[in-house]
Design a protein around this motif. Structure first.
Motif, PDB file in Angstrom:
ATOM      1  N   ARG A  33      41.278  39.730  74.422  1.00 52.87           N
ATOM      2  CA  ARG A  33      41.413  38.273  74.526  1.00 52.87           C
ATOM      3  C   ARG A  33      41.720  37.812  75.951  1.00 52.87           C
ATOM      4  O   ARG A  33      41.740  36.618  76.221  1.00 52.87           O
ATOM      5  CB  ARG A  33      42.526  37.788  73.596  1.00 52.87           C
ATOM      6  N   ARG A 148      45.134  32.134  73.453  1.00 55.05           N
ATOM      7  CA  ARG A 148      44.157  32.835  72.609  1.00 55.05           C
ATOM      8  C   ARG A 148      44.851  33.767  71.631  1.00 55.05           C
ATOM      9  O   ARG A 148      44.427  33.899  70.478  1.00 55.05           O
ATOM     10  CB  ARG A 148      43.193  33.648  73.477  1.00 55.05           C
ATOM     11  N   ARG A 150      47.975  33.468  70.421  1.00 52.29           N
ATOM     12  CA  ARG A 150      48.615  32.634  69.390  1.00 52.29           C
ATOM     13  C   ARG A 150      47.576  32.166  68.375  1.00 52.29           C
ATOM     14  O   ARG A 150      47.774  32.262  67.164  1.00 52.29           O
ATOM     15  CB  ARG A 150      49.307  31.435  70.035  1.00 52.29           C
ATOM     16  N   ASP A 151      46.452  31.664  68.863  1.00 56.76           N
ATOM     17  CA  ASP A 151      45.410  31.160  67.963  1.00 56.76           C
ATOM     18  C   ASP A 151      44.859  32.276  67.070  1.00 56.76           C
ATOM     19  O   ASP A 151      44.603  32.054  65.884  1.00 56.76           O
ATOM     20  CB  ASP A 151      44.276  30.528  68.766  1.00 56.76           C
ATOM     21  N   ALA A 152      44.688  33.468  67.626  1.00 53.84           N
ATOM     22  CA  ALA A 152      44.163  34.594  66.843  1.00 53.84           C
ATOM     23  C   ALA A 152      45.132  35.007  65.751  1.00 53.84           C
ATOM     24  O   ALA A 152      44.722  35.301  64.619  1.00 53.84           O
ATOM     25  CB  ALA A 152      43.862  35.781  67.751  1.00 53.84           C
ATOM     26  N   MET A 154      47.428  33.078  64.318  1.00 49.36           N
ATOM     27  CA  MET A 154      47.445  32.003  63.314  1.00 49.36           C
ATOM     28  C   MET A 154      46.203  32.078  62.430  1.00 49.36           C
ATOM     29  O   MET A 154      46.301  31.908  61.214  1.00 49.36           O
ATOM     30  CB  MET A 154      47.529  30.639  64.001  1.00 49.36           C
ATOM     31  N   GLN A 155      45.049  32.365  63.025  1.00 54.99           N
ATOM     32  CA  GLN A 155      43.811  32.464  62.249  1.00 54.99           C
ATOM     33  C   GLN A 155      43.868  33.665  61.313  1.00 54.99           C
ATOM     34  O   GLN A 155      43.476  33.566  60.155  1.00 54.99           O
ATOM     35  CB  GLN A 155      42.608  32.588  63.183  1.00 54.99           C
ATOM     36  N   GLN A 156      44.364  34.791  61.802  1.00 53.43           N
ATOM     37  CA  GLN A 156      44.456  35.991  60.979  1.00 53.43           C
ATOM     38  C   GLN A 156      45.356  35.755  59.767  1.00 53.43           C
ATOM     39  O   GLN A 156      45.014  36.121  58.651  1.00 53.43           O
ATOM     40  CB  GLN A 156      44.997  37.152  61.802  1.00 53.43           C
ATOM     41  N   SER A 158      46.052  32.852  58.358  1.00 51.44           N
ATOM     42  CA  SER A 158      45.429  31.907  57.431  1.00 51.44           C
ATOM     43  C   SER A 158      44.309  32.576  56.629  1.00 51.44           C
ATOM     44  O   SER A 158      44.090  32.244  55.465  1.00 51.44           O
ATOM     45  CB  SER A 158      44.907  30.672  58.162  1.00 51.44           C
ATOM     46  N   GLU A 159      43.622  33.546  57.226  1.00 54.87           N
ATOM     47  CA  GLU A 159      42.567  34.270  56.509  1.00 54.87           C
ATOM     48  C   GLU A 159      43.149  35.213  55.464  1.00 54.87           C
ATOM     49  O   GLU A 159      42.526  35.472  54.442  1.00 54.87           O
ATOM     50  CB  GLU A 159      41.691  35.046  57.485  1.00 54.87           C
ATOM     51  N   GLU A 160      44.346  35.732  55.733  1.00 52.48           N
ATOM     52  CA  GLU A 160      44.989  36.655  54.799  1.00 52.48           C
ATOM     53  C   GLU A 160      45.690  35.934  53.660  1.00 52.48           C
ATOM     54  O   GLU A 160      45.998  36.535  52.639  1.00 52.48           O
ATOM     55  CB  GLU A 160      46.017  37.531  55.532  1.00 52.48           C
ATOM     56  N   LYS A 163      43.901  32.396  48.571  1.00 52.00           N
ATOM     57  CA  LYS A 163      43.204  31.129  48.372  1.00 52.00           C
ATOM     58  C   LYS A 163      43.698  30.486  47.073  1.00 52.00           C
ATOM     59  O   LYS A 163      43.860  31.161  46.045  1.00 52.00           O
ATOM     60  CB  LYS A 163      41.683  31.338  48.288  1.00 52.00           C
TER      61      LYS A 163
END
Length: 171
Positions: A33, A148, A150-152, A154-156, A158-160, A163
Motif C-alpha cells: 500500500r 490507505r 486505515r481504509d484497507a 475498515m474495508q476488510q 466490513s467484508e468480514e 450480512k
C-alpha cells in the motif's frame, strides 16, 4: 549527496486494536500500500528489497529512485512490526517501526521511519533546499500510506461482517 529522513506519523482507526493488528498477518499486502512502490522483492524470510518510483521533482533536478533492503520482525504480542536495513542492498538505509495500540474507543496506528538516502543527485544551487524538500515528500508518502492502511482495514472488517438477512413479506 546524503539526505537523512525521519518521519513519525499516526492515524486513528475506529476499530479495536485486535482487529487492526490483522494487517501484520499479510506483510507484503501491507507494504504494497506504500505509494511510489514500484517493486517489492522477497530475498529471504521476512526480508525484502524495496524499489520506489522517483521521489522528488525532476524539473527541479531534485529526484531520487530509492532502493533499499529491510529485514522485518514481528513482536511476540503481534502489536508491532519493526525493520532494520540490510547492508549493501540499494542506495538507502531505512529502519522503522509500525505499531498498533488501543486508543479511546478505537486504536491508533503509528508509523516511524528513519534513515539515510545516499547518492541523491542534487545541483549545487539546491543543496540547502534538498533535505527539507525530500523530507516533505516522504511525510506525504507516509500520510498516504497510513490513510490507505486505515481504509484497507475498515474495508476488510466490513467484508468480514455477517450480512443481514432481509426479511421478505409473503402474501
Amino acid at each position: 549527496m546524503k539526505v537523512n529522513i525521519e518521519v513519525e506519523r499516526s492515524v486513528k482507526v475506529e476499530l479495536p486494536a485486535e482487529q487492526v493488528r490483522k494487517l501484520f498477518d499479510d506483510l507484503e499486502a501491507t507494504i504494497g500500500r506504500f505509494p511510489k512502490l514500484k517493486r517489492l522483492n522477497r530475498i529471504g524470510p521476512d526480508q525484502y528489497v524495496w524499489e520506489l518510483n522517483t521521489i522528488g521533482s525532476r524539473i527541479a533536478k531534485i529526484a531520487h529512485d530509492v532502493t533499499y533492503g529491510a529485514h522485518y520482525k514481528r513482536s511476540g504480542d503481534g502489536k508491532e512490526v519493526s525493520w532494520t536495513p540490510i547492508a549493501g542492498k540499494g542506495n538507502a538505509d531505512i529502519s522503522g517501526v509500525f505499531r498498533v495500540s488501543e486508543s479511546g474507543s478505537g486504536s491508533e496506528v503509528r508509523f516511524k521511519v528513519k534513515g539515510e538516502l545516499r547518492d541523491v543527485p542534487v545541483p549545487l544551487i539546491y543543496r540547502l533546499a534538498a533535505p527539507p524538500f525530500i523530507q516533505g515528500k516522504f511525510i506525504a508518502l507516509v500520510d498516504t500510506f497510513l490513510e490507505r492502511t486505515r481504509d484497507a482495514v475498515m474495508q476488510q472488517v466490513s467484508e468480514e461482517a455477517p450480512k443481514k438477512k432481509i426479511a421478505r413479506k409473503t402474501a
